[in-house]
Structures are given as structure tokens and as C-alpha cells.
Design a protein around this motif. Sequence first.
Motif, mmCIF file in Angstrom:
data_model
loop_
_atom_site.group_PDB
_atom_site.id
_atom_site.type_symbol
_atom_site.label_atom_id
_atom_site.label_comp_id
_atom_site.label_asym_id
_atom_site.label_seq_id
_atom_site.Cartn_x
_atom_site.Cartn_y
_atom_site.Cartn_z
ATOM 1 N N ARG A 198 17.209 65.649 67.462
ATOM 2 C CA ARG A 198 17.450 67.073 67.260
ATOM 3 C C ARG A 198 17.445 67.762 68.617
ATOM 4 N N ARG B 138 17.076 59.802 64.435
ATOM 5 C CA ARG B 138 17.601 61.145 64.277
ATOM 6 C C ARG B 138 17.142 61.954 65.471
ATOM 7 N N GLU C 145 21.713 68.226 64.978
ATOM 8 C CA GLU C 145 20.966 67.023 64.623
ATOM 9 C C GLU C 145 21.958 65.875 64.547
ATOM 10 N N SER C 146 21.647 64.785 65.218
ATOM 11 C CA SER C 146 22.570 63.659 65.110
ATOM 12 C C SER C 146 21.805 62.400 64.767
ATOM 13 N N LEU C 147 22.457 61.559 63.992
ATOM 14 C CA LEU C 147 21.890 60.292 63.570
ATOM 15 C C LEU C 147 22.612 59.239 64.384
ATOM 16 N N LEU C 148 21.863 58.476 65.176
ATOM 17 C CA LEU C 148 22.515 57.512 66.049
ATOM 18 C C LEU C 148 21.999 56.118 65.768
ATOM 19 N N SER D 269 27.707 57.174 63.858
ATOM 20 C CA SER D 269 26.733 58.247 63.996
ATOM 21 C C SER D 269 27.163 59.422 63.126
ATOM 22 N N LEU D 270 26.188 60.286 62.832
ATOM 23 C CA LEU D 270 26.451 61.488 62.049
ATOM 24 C C LEU D 270 26.044 62.681 62.888
ATOM 25 N N VAL D 271 26.716 63.795 62.656
ATOM 26 C CA VAL D 271 26.324 65.002 63.382
ATOM 27 C C VAL D 271 26.297 66.146 62.394
ATOM 28 N N LYS D 272 25.293 67.005 62.522
ATOM 29 C CA LYS D 272 25.265 68.192 61.694
ATOM 30 C C LYS D 272 24.674 69.348 62.485
#
Lengths: 117, 154
Positions: free
Chosen positions: B107, B105, B116-119, A70-73
Motif C-alpha cells: 500500500r 500486498r 494498493e497493489s498485489l504483487l 499483479s493487481l492494482v486498485k
Amino acid sequence: MRTNLKVVDNSGAKRVMCIQALKGKKGARLGDTIVASVKEAQPGGKVKKGQVVYGVVVRAAMQKGRSDGSLVKFDDNAVVLVNKQGEPIGTRVFGPVPHELRKKKHVKILSLAQHIA
Amino acid sequence: MPSVASLYRESKPGFFLGSQILTNRGITTLNNSQKPNPENASATATEILDKEAVEEVRTQREIPDIRPGYIIQLRLEVPENKRRVSTVKGIVIARRNAGLNTTIRLRRMVAGVGIESLLPLYSPNIKEIKVLDKKKVRRAKLYYLRDKMNALRK
């Protein structure tokens, strides 16, 4: 001229400008320590304007990958001022902080945080 | 009265009733029992493996239909947090379909800051997904919400 970051603790500074990323050739990411110059400060705080301080990046608008894919921003760039040993100068931290600080051994900041994202 | 079969037999020499037809070219079967499945007609090995992996995950966990504009609540297990399950609530702003690597994604606003996270949708770290609300949107990717978080509050 480098990145302007928001200061999210009660050390007295409002905005700092990064002058050096301590680790990494490509710049500091989420959870890294930076050397910064205080650009804007509150009148009666622990740091003054023009002072050179260390800081830990706690929120970055650039995404950071986690080990599960996963990515977080975050929406803004924020920093918590620390001393040379890594302990925070202020006594409170505002806003969320990421889990990445645990691996970087910034346990004190994690314990002061409102929310761990 | 001549039967249909005999008529047929007269017109086409070498025609056998049954599964075998003797044609000029050789022997073929009457019914194409091995007709290629139109779904898997052009399936490569990786596509089939991908579909099987997705089905295997779907039988283990119940994953509801998730589209952009849904407000969902997840129970995540974050490996950095020493295996403690945390609840995450947010709005889905994008969905990227890629078989097992389908990602969404999410938010959300946490303590005044937007995150914001991409899971990955089929990740084993996602313990439970619950759809709370569905907002009407006219777009597949809701990146405009980054500027205006109050747009979908109605």
C-alpha cells in the motif's frame, strides 16, 4: 442511479454520474470510456451542470489485473472528461493514472498526468 | 567368558551379525538406511516441484524476508510501461504464502491517492527488493490501514 465519480481535471466539473458504459455488458472498468452526466460543476468552467459528457475512468476502487499477475486498485473512483474523439477537455490532470491507459490509446491523458502508477 | 555375540546367538536362533538378520518372517536389513525423510514423507510431486522452483528463484535473486509491517522499496519492471524500471515504495499490509505464488500486498500513497497493489513475490519483473524499515504490528493482515494511513507513522 449509477456511480458517482470524481473529476480530476480542470474542465470545470466536480462530480459526474455515469449513465452508460460504452463497452462491456458488466459495466466500465479501469481505462474504459463512459457517458456521464455532470452533477456538480464549478461556476466558470468549460462544462455546466446537467451536461452529458464522455469520460475516461482513470482510477477505480475495483482491482484490475495486469499481465504479470499483479493487481492494482486505487482508493477512489475518478474520471477525466474527454470529447467524442478521446481528447481531454481540460488541460491538467491531477493525481496518478494507471498504465492501462497506454493500451487504450489515451496518450494525451498520460502525458498530462502527474504520476503514472 | 562367553561373548555377548555368542549369548545372543544362543538366545535367538538364526541371528547373524552383520547387515542381514534372519527372522521368522524373512530377511530384513539391520539398519534402516532407506528411512523416509520426515520432511518429504507426505510430499506430493507438485510440492516438490514447487519447492525446487522457489529455490531456483532464490539462488538467482536475493529476496529478503518480508513480513507485514515492513516498509519496502522495489524496483519493478512494468510490461505495460515498455520495460522501464520504476521504483515503488510502500508498506506491506499482507502476505499470502503459496509456494511459488507467494503474494504480497503493498500500500502506498501516490500524489495524494492511496494505491494498493498485489504483487507475486517471485515474479521476474521484480528486479530488486530492499527493506527500509520495520514497524511493530500485532496482526498478519493490516487492512485497518485503509481507513487510517497515519496509524503507523510513529
